[in-house]
Write an enzyme that holds these catalytic residues in place. Structure first.
Site, PDB file in Angstrom:
ATOM      1  CG  ASP A  47      77.366  55.320  87.415  1.00 24.04           C
ATOM      2  OD1 ASP A  47      76.185  55.196  87.754  1.00 24.04           O
ATOM      3  OD2 ASP A  47      78.316  54.774  88.014  1.00 24.04           O
ATOM      4  CE1 TYR A  75      78.871  48.012  83.047  1.00 24.45           C
ATOM      5  CE2 TYR A  75      78.831  45.723  83.761  1.00 24.45           C
ATOM      6  CZ  TYR A  75      78.169  46.896  83.487  1.00 24.45           C
ATOM      7  OH  TYR A  75      76.809  46.963  83.657  1.00 24.45           O
ATOM      8  CG  ASP A  89      82.285  58.239  90.561  1.00 23.72           C
ATOM      9  OD1 ASP A  89      82.492  59.171  91.360  1.00 23.72           O
ATOM     10  OD2 ASP A  89      81.238  58.146  89.899  1.00 23.72           O
ATOM     11  NE  ARG A 182      79.070  54.382  90.867  1.00 22.02           N
ATOM     12  CZ  ARG A 182      78.113  54.942  91.596  1.00 22.02           C
ATOM     13  NH1 ARG A 182      78.425  55.850  92.517  1.00 22.02           N
ATOM     14  NH2 ARG A 182      76.850  54.623  91.427  1.00 22.02           N
TER      15      ARG A 182
END
Length: 303
Positions: A47, A75, A89, A182
């Site tokens: 993103d 992550y 987000d 997300r």
């Protein structure tokens, strides 16, 4: 006759530590320009506001992108508890709030429900296609009355690494292809009964590539079109790190390069295994091992 693409015939991988505020496509375009490369692509979109490892493939290395896309990725992210947003987000609008806050024990217990084979619904602001349209376009146009089908995801690890305050929790996740962090934040907030969205997101490694080994965007601009930038290129073979290697001969390589089965020497592969053949350490082809031969699916053309 088609127009010949300008640029250098250069193959390999450049690992970038992507900054926030820029798209993955913009990073690829910058790398292609900086290396004057004919062809470039990346292995797994981040993103725009996410940071971390973005592996850019150049030339023949683009043929190995699927193997990095399919590899496990890690992550590190911060979830803001107590708020849901329409984008899942911090870039989106707050659409629900809660004063409830879970305990550390509540969070750790809930994380177990996200391990292993799970079904995950991608965010509405994502590149998933709905009847030929990108979901984010439908969402931006105000048509949010659409559903996205759940997709399978393998989550290898999901742990809480820090709880700086009641509103925030830091997590680390290792997952397979197609995972949306997300969605994890959104669904964790729902499971805890308090809502949640991603505040910060960083990909710390992807297959064999690590963010700490990546060049910054500023370094790429500084080293653009210099031999020093070439020195940071990793070999094409890095993209095949998760596949077994078999050896071939000059005669076998010649057949493989023409798209035909070629003789290989294999010790740790079995009939039907996908693997890659090398000659003097260089990748010749990827394919399926059958009865002493590699049946190629991808062939690498060396300049």
């Amino acid at each position: 006759m088609g127009r010949k693409r300008k640029g250098r015939d250069i193959s390999g991988w450049l690992v970038v530590d992507k900054p926030a505020g820029i798209t993955s496509t913009a990073v690829v375009n910058k790398v292609r320009w900086a290396l004057e490369a004919k062809k470039a692509g990346h292995a797994g979109t981040l993103d725009p506001e996410a940071t971390g490892v973005l592996a850019v493939a150049l030339g023949e290395a683009t043929k190995t992108v699927p193997f990095i896309t399919d590899a496990l990725k890690a992550y590190r992210f911060v979830v803001r508890l107590g708020q849901a947003t329409n984008t899942d987000d911090a870039e989106g609008e707050v659409i629900a709030e809660s004063a409830d806050r879970p305990t550390d024990e509540d969070i750790k217990a809930a994380l177990g429900g996200f391990l292993g084979d799970i079904m995950q619904v991608p965010p509405k602001f994502s590149a998933v296609k709905i009847d030929g349209e990108r979901a984010y376009k439908l969402a931006r146009d105000g048509d949010e009355d659409f559903e996205i089908a759940a997709r399978p995801l393998w989550v290898d690890e999901l742990v809480m690494t820090d709880r700086p305050d009641a509103d925030h929790v830091e997590l680390e996740m290792v997952c397979g292809k197609g995972g949306y962090v997300r969605s994890i934040a959104r669904d964790l907030g729902a499971a805890l009964g308090c809502h949640g969205h991603v505040l910060h997101l960083r990909r710390i490694w992807s297959g064999p590539f690590e963010a700490e080994d990546g060049l910054t965007y500023e370094q790429i601009e500084e080293l653009a079109r210099t031999p020093e930038l070439d020195d940071h290129l990793l070999p094409l073979e890095q993209g095949l790190a998760d596949l077994p290697e078999v050896k071939t001969t000059e005669q076998g390589a010649a057949k493989l390069r023409n798209g035909n089965p070629g003789l290989v020497i294999a010790t740790d592969v079995e009939y039907g295994d996908e693997c890659w053949a090398s000659l003097n350490g260089e990748a010749v082809a990827v394919g399926v091992f059958k009865a002493g031969e590699l049946h190629p699916s991808r062939v690498f053309v060396r300049g």
